[in-house]
Design an enzyme around this catalytic site. Structure first.
Site, PDB file in Angstrom:
ATOM      1  N   TYR A  81      84.470 -59.429  41.739  1.00 56.65           N
ATOM      2  CA  TYR A  81      84.003 -57.871  41.024  1.00 56.65           C
ATOM      3  C   TYR A  81      84.414 -57.146  42.714  1.00 56.65           C
ATOM      4  CZ  TYR A  81      86.552 -53.762  40.483  1.00 56.65           C
ATOM      5  OH  TYR A  81      87.030 -52.242  40.226  1.00 56.65           O
ATOM      6  N   SER A  86      86.406 -49.823  45.184  1.00 53.43           N
ATOM      7  CA  SER A  86      85.973 -49.420  44.864  1.00 53.43           C
ATOM      8  C   SER A  86      84.346 -49.155  45.197  1.00 53.43           C
ATOM      9  CB  SER A  86      85.404 -50.390  43.113  1.00 53.43           C
ATOM     10  OG  SER A  86      84.406 -49.886  42.478  1.00 53.43           O
TER      11      SER A  86
HETATM   12  N1  LIG Z   1      88.292 -47.749  35.988  1.00 50.40           N
HETATM   13  C1  LIG Z   1      87.854 -47.660  37.399  1.00 50.40           C
HETATM   14  O1  LIG Z   1      86.415 -47.082  36.676  1.00 50.40           O
HETATM   15  C2  LIG Z   1      88.012 -48.171  38.412  1.00 50.40           C
HETATM   16  C3  LIG Z   1      86.499 -47.427  39.328  1.00 50.40           C
HETATM   17  C4  LIG Z   1      86.766 -48.188  40.555  1.00 50.40           C
HETATM   18  C5  LIG Z   1      87.614 -48.749  41.170  1.00 50.40           C
HETATM   19  N2  LIG Z   1      89.641 -49.604  40.785  1.00 50.40           N
HETATM   20  C6  LIG Z   1      89.904 -50.066  40.552  1.00 50.40           C
HETATM   21  O2  LIG Z   1      91.071 -49.192  40.609  1.00 50.40           O
HETATM   22  C7  LIG Z   1      92.058 -49.848  40.201  1.00 50.40           C
HETATM   23  C8  LIG Z   1      92.973 -49.331  38.644  1.00 50.40           C
HETATM   24  O3  LIG Z   1      92.364 -49.490  37.763  1.00 50.40           O
HETATM   25  P1  LIG Z   1      92.226 -49.365  36.053  1.00 50.40           P
HETATM   26  O4  LIG Z   1      91.159 -48.773  35.591  1.00 50.40           O
HETATM   27  O5  LIG Z   1      93.298 -48.383  36.265  1.00 50.40           O
HETATM   28  O6  LIG Z   1      92.591 -50.777  35.973  1.00 50.40           O
HETATM   29  P2  LIG Z   1      93.988 -51.000  34.216  1.00 50.40           P
HETATM   30  O7  LIG Z   1      94.085 -49.900  33.406  1.00 50.40           O
HETATM   31  O8  LIG Z   1      93.323 -52.463  33.175  1.00 50.40           O
HETATM   32  O9  LIG Z   1      95.214 -51.337  35.121  1.00 50.40           O
HETATM   33  C9  LIG Z   1      94.967 -52.887  35.941  1.00 50.40           C
HETATM   34  C10 LIG Z   1      96.844 -52.225  36.446  1.00 50.40           C
HETATM   35  O10 LIG Z   1      97.091 -53.657  37.280  1.00 50.40           O
HETATM   36  C11 LIG Z   1      98.419 -54.526  36.866  1.00 50.40           C
HETATM   37  N3  LIG Z   1      97.987 -55.623  36.972  1.00 50.40           N
HETATM   38  C12 LIG Z   1      96.848 -56.491  36.614  1.00 50.40           C
HETATM   39  N4  LIG Z   1      96.420 -57.897  37.422  1.00 50.40           N
HETATM   40  C13 LIG Z   1      97.987 -57.477  38.097  1.00 50.40           C
HETATM   41  C14 LIG Z   1      98.631 -58.676  38.775  1.00 50.40           C
HETATM   42  N5  LIG Z   1      98.274 -60.213  39.219  1.00 50.40           N
HETATM   43  N6  LIG Z   1      99.710 -58.080  39.161  1.00 50.40           N
HETATM   44  C15 LIG Z   1     100.424 -57.130  39.583  1.00 50.40           C
HETATM   45  N7  LIG Z   1      99.320 -56.126  38.364  1.00 50.40           N
HETATM   46  C16 LIG Z   1      98.252 -56.674  38.227  1.00 50.40           C
HETATM   47  C17 LIG Z   1      98.050 -54.046  34.723  1.00 50.40           C
HETATM   48  O11 LIG Z   1      99.545 -54.589  34.857  1.00 50.40           O
HETATM   49  P3  LIG Z   1      99.445 -56.007  34.544  1.00 50.40           P
HETATM   50  O12 LIG Z   1      98.415 -56.617  33.187  1.00 50.40           O
HETATM   51  O13 LIG Z   1     100.934 -55.974  33.458  1.00 50.40           O
HETATM   52  O14 LIG Z   1      99.719 -57.265  34.602  1.00 50.40           O
HETATM   53  C18 LIG Z   1      98.215 -53.032  35.433  1.00 50.40           C
HETATM   54  O15 LIG Z   1      99.475 -52.309  35.542  1.00 50.40           O
HETATM   55  C19 LIG Z   1      91.290 -51.304  40.039  1.00 50.40           C
HETATM   56  O16 LIG Z   1      91.812 -51.776  41.480  1.00 50.40           O
HETATM   57  C20 LIG Z   1      90.676 -51.486  40.125  1.00 50.40           C
HETATM   58  O17 LIG Z   1      90.233 -51.780  40.553  1.00 50.40           O
HETATM   59  C21 LIG Z   1      88.490 -48.214  38.990  1.00 50.40           C
END
Ligand SMILES: NC(=O)c1ccc[n+]([C@@H]2O[C@H](COP(=O)([O-])OP(=O)(O)OC[C@H]3O[C@@H](n4cnc5c(N)ncnc54)[C@H](OP(=O)(O)O)[C@@H]3O)[C@@H](O)[C@H]2O)c1
Length: 182
Positions: A152, A139
């Site tokens: 985080y 990130s």
């Molecule tokens: N959104 C942003 O703006 C952003 C920016 C930079 C980086 N990121 C990174 O991109 C990635 C995805 O983010 P997102 O915003 O798309 O998240 P999201 O929509 O909240 O999705 C998170 C996913 O991870 C799964 N998950 C959470 N805890 C888990 C665990 N212990 N074991 C297995 N699966 C797990 C969730 O499913 P379950 O809850 O069913 O397990 C879900 O499929 C993350 O690593 C985040 O830090 C996001």
């Protein structure tokens, strides 16, 4: 980088960024497996994307990761790309005494330790494949801090350095010529 006819695992691929990548990888002609903890989310993701394969696994639980690795070895031995995407972000104030140790640890165990568990468990499978690749999702907050997400940011900085060190280990071992991280 070849991105067709590959077998790709996207952890946390049942929503958000992971699901979007999984759907794109499918369109590009790959076999795509998504994981997550919630069975309902897995079912919804698979129902919404014909061809997508869903497996339940919690990246923060080493037993669950070991089981996932066993299933992949048996059923998807051509796995050659791992997209370590599962992650959570909690916004909180460290001065708030109601924040529990469990809440503090959840991000570390998912974002950082989970990435390490999944990588270690799948390295033997990947090492046997030509052009294998690991992509670790970090990130912007790995290098730019914001007040409301201290743990985080630390986990994502950890993912960045883990990826760098992993690349060096691979180079030294001669297992692969290159690896990528995001
Ligand atoms: N959104 C942003 O703006 C952003 C920016 C930079 C980086 N990121 C990174 O991109 C990635 C995805 O983010 P997102 O915003 O798309 O998240 P999201 O929509 O909240 O999705 C998170 C996913 O991870 C799964 N998950 C959470 N805890 C888990 C665990 N212990 N074991 C297995 N699966 C797990 C969730 O499913 P379950 O809850 O069913 O397990 C879900 O499929 C993350 O690593 C985040 O830090 C996001």
């Amino acid at each position: 980088m070849k991105l067709a006819n590959r077998t790709i695992l996207v952890t946390g691929g049942t929503s958000g960024i992971g699901l979007a990548f999984a759907q794109r990888f499918l369109q590009m002609g790959n076999t795509v497996i998504v994981t997550g903890r919630s069975l309902q989310r897995i079912e919804e993701a698979v129902a919404g994307s014909p061809g997508l394969i869903g497996l339940a696994a919690d990246v923060s639980d080493p037993d669950s990761v070991a089981k996932l690795a066993e299933t992949l070895r048996a059923d998807y031995p051509t796995l050659d790309i791992v997209f370590n995407n599962a992650g959570i972000m909690h916004e909180y104030d460290l001065f708030d005494e109601r924040i529990t140790a469990g809440q503090l640890a959840a991000e570390i165990n998912t974002n950082l330790t989970g990435t390490v568990y999944v990588t270690q468990a799948l390295l033997p499978l990947l090492a046997a494949r030509p052009e294998a690749m690991i992509v670790n999702v970090s990130s912007l907050l790995a290098s730019v801090s914001v007040a409301n997400a201290p743990t985080y940011s630390a986990t994502k900085a950890g993912v960045h350095m883990f990826s760098d060190a992993l690349r060096e280990q691979m180079r030294e071992s001669g297992a692969w010529s290159a690896t990528s991280c995001a």
